[in-house]
Write an enzyme that holds these catalytic residues in place. Structure first.
Site, short mmCIF file in Angstrom:
data_model
loop_
_atom_site.label_atom_id
_atom_site.label_comp_id
_atom_site.label_asym_id
_atom_site.label_seq_id
_atom_site.Cartn_x
_atom_site.Cartn_y
_atom_site.Cartn_z
N GLY A 176 40.23 -48.41 -104.30
CA GLY A 176 41.21 -49.73 -104.18
C GLY A 176 42.56 -49.53 -103.83
O GLY A 176 43.31 -50.15 -104.37
N LEU A 177 43.02 -48.35 -103.22
CA LEU A 177 44.20 -48.03 -103.43
C LEU A 177 44.93 -47.97 -101.74
O LEU A 177 46.04 -47.79 -101.44
CB LEU A 177 44.70 -46.53 -103.81
CG LEU A 177 44.34 -46.40 -105.38
CD1 LEU A 177 44.50 -44.97 -105.59
CD2 LEU A 177 45.31 -47.29 -106.12
N GLY A 178 43.94 -48.17 -100.78
CA GLY A 178 44.33 -48.66 -99.64
C GLY A 178 44.43 -47.31 -98.64
O GLY A 178 45.44 -47.62 -97.79
N GLY A 181 37.85 -44.80 -101.78
CA GLY A 181 37.07 -45.68 -102.34
C GLY A 181 37.61 -46.20 -103.99
O GLY A 181 36.98 -46.64 -104.52
N ASP A 195 43.48 -54.81 -94.88
CA ASP A 195 44.57 -54.37 -95.58
C ASP A 195 45.56 -53.90 -94.67
O ASP A 195 46.87 -53.64 -95.11
CB ASP A 195 44.14 -53.39 -96.78
CG ASP A 195 43.47 -53.75 -97.83
OD1 ASP A 195 43.85 -55.09 -97.99
OD2 ASP A 195 43.32 -53.05 -98.68
N LYS A 201 48.69 -48.02 -101.91
CA LYS A 201 49.15 -49.27 -102.79
C LYS A 201 48.57 -49.60 -104.00
O LYS A 201 47.24 -48.94 -104.03
CB LYS A 201 49.26 -50.64 -101.52
CG LYS A 201 47.77 -50.77 -100.98
CD LYS A 201 46.88 -51.46 -102.20
CE LYS A 201 45.48 -51.98 -101.45
NZ LYS A 201 44.29 -52.58 -102.66
N GLY A 233 42.55 -45.62 -96.51
CA GLY A 233 42.18 -45.74 -95.10
C GLY A 233 43.23 -46.56 -94.05
O GLY A 233 43.47 -45.99 -93.08
N SER A 234 43.71 -47.88 -94.88
CA SER A 234 44.39 -48.57 -94.02
C SER A 234 45.99 -47.99 -93.81
O SER A 234 46.33 -48.20 -92.93
CB SER A 234 44.47 -49.98 -94.86
OG SER A 234 43.38 -50.56 -94.93
#
Length: 289
Positions: free
Chosen positions: A99-101, A97, A137, A12, A103-104
């Site tokens: 800011g693209l999500g 790491g 997230d 994202k 892991g979520s």
């Protein structure tokens, strides 16, 4: 029951990300538009006899407890079902790491597979209970469509999700500046920024969808993290300037960084600028989903 399942976990970006001052419980409220893009991780999930979630990833070292193990544990807790164990192999496409999500998105993708394995469909309440135990997230990704794609207005600490019709006419040129800033460090910079700066004019939350429907050159979105991190990391500022100078209709940083993106409505223009900037930057051209 199949023994192996393949599932994509789409990344994202954030269009607008207002971070409000820290709450009494240590969390921050946000106001944002979350948008999935065509960059993804691939999960290969195999059923195993041992009732646990084993995660394998060749490209990075994951902690023993991660979003996938947390999501598996939470799934088992909220469903009235004998959930089998799984082995999850991740083929990473989403940089960690940035800011693209990633892991979520992986966590929500695993939940979709577990629903398939168990032949059940979670309620919205069950999805939110799993997200609450997994990560902020994750709420958004849990409410995307059955393929993990979508767009939403997101508020609270991430738990307030209103899905909206997603645009698929936007091309994003991602730049990875090579800066490493953990979410914890990024929030620390934001806290300092908010203490000394309160004059930033953010669009009202109720206006975000209308702004999203406009031409990108008319967007007035703001990311609080961008304001805070650019004061420390020249690489982020330089990447944003490179996109602006190249003619991006709009550009900003995603999430807590450090990935920055330029938005284009013309694919050929996006491709031409991608070819130009890739000579100096680590770039990737994607599309909104």
């Amino acid at each position: 029951m199949l023994r192996e399942y393949h599932e994509r976990a789409y990344a994202k970006v954030n269009f607008n990300l207002r971070v409000l001052p820290k709450r009494a419980d240590g969390f921050h409220d946000i106001e944002s538009v979350f948008q999935t893009i065509s960059l993804y991780d691939e999960l290969i999930v195999t059923v195993q006899d041992e009732k646990k979630c084993t995660v394998l990833c060749d490209s990075m070292n994951l902690p023993v407890e991660n979003t996938l193990t947390l999501a598996y544990k939470a799934f088992c807790e909220v469903v009235n079902f004998d959930v089998p164990g799984v082995i999850v192999k991740i083929n990473k496409g989403i940089p960690s790491g940035g800011g693209l999500g990633g892991g979520s998105a992986d966590a929500a993708a695993l939940v979709r597979v577990l629903e398939n394995i168990c032949n059940l469909e979670l309620s919205d309440l069950q999805r939110d209970l799993i997200a609450e135990k997994t990560g902020s997230d994750v709420f958004f990704f849990m409410h995307c469509n059955s393929e993990g794609k979508g767009c939403a207005l997101v508020a609270g600490r991430g738990e307030c999700v209103k899905m909206i019709d997603s645009r698929n006419d936007l091309f994003l040129l991602l730049i990875f500046p090579g800066v490493s800033s953990s979410t914890k460090d990024a929030y620390s910079l934001v806290d300092s920024f908010l203490q000394r700066e309160n004059k930033v004019k953010y669009p009202a939350f109720g206006e975000l969808e209308a702004i999203y429907r406009r031409k990108p050159e008319e967007w007035v979105f703001i990311n609080t993290f961008t304001c805070a991190l650019c004061s420390k990391y020249d690489e982020i500022k330089s990447a944003l300037n490179a996109l602006k100078d190249a003619g991006a209709d709009y550009c900003d940083m995603s999430g807590s960084g450090s990935t920055v993106f330029g938005v284009f409505t013309l694919e050929q223009q996006a491709m031409n600028i991608s070819n130009l900037l890739c000579e100096s930057w680590n770039c990737l051209l994607v599309q909104t989903l």
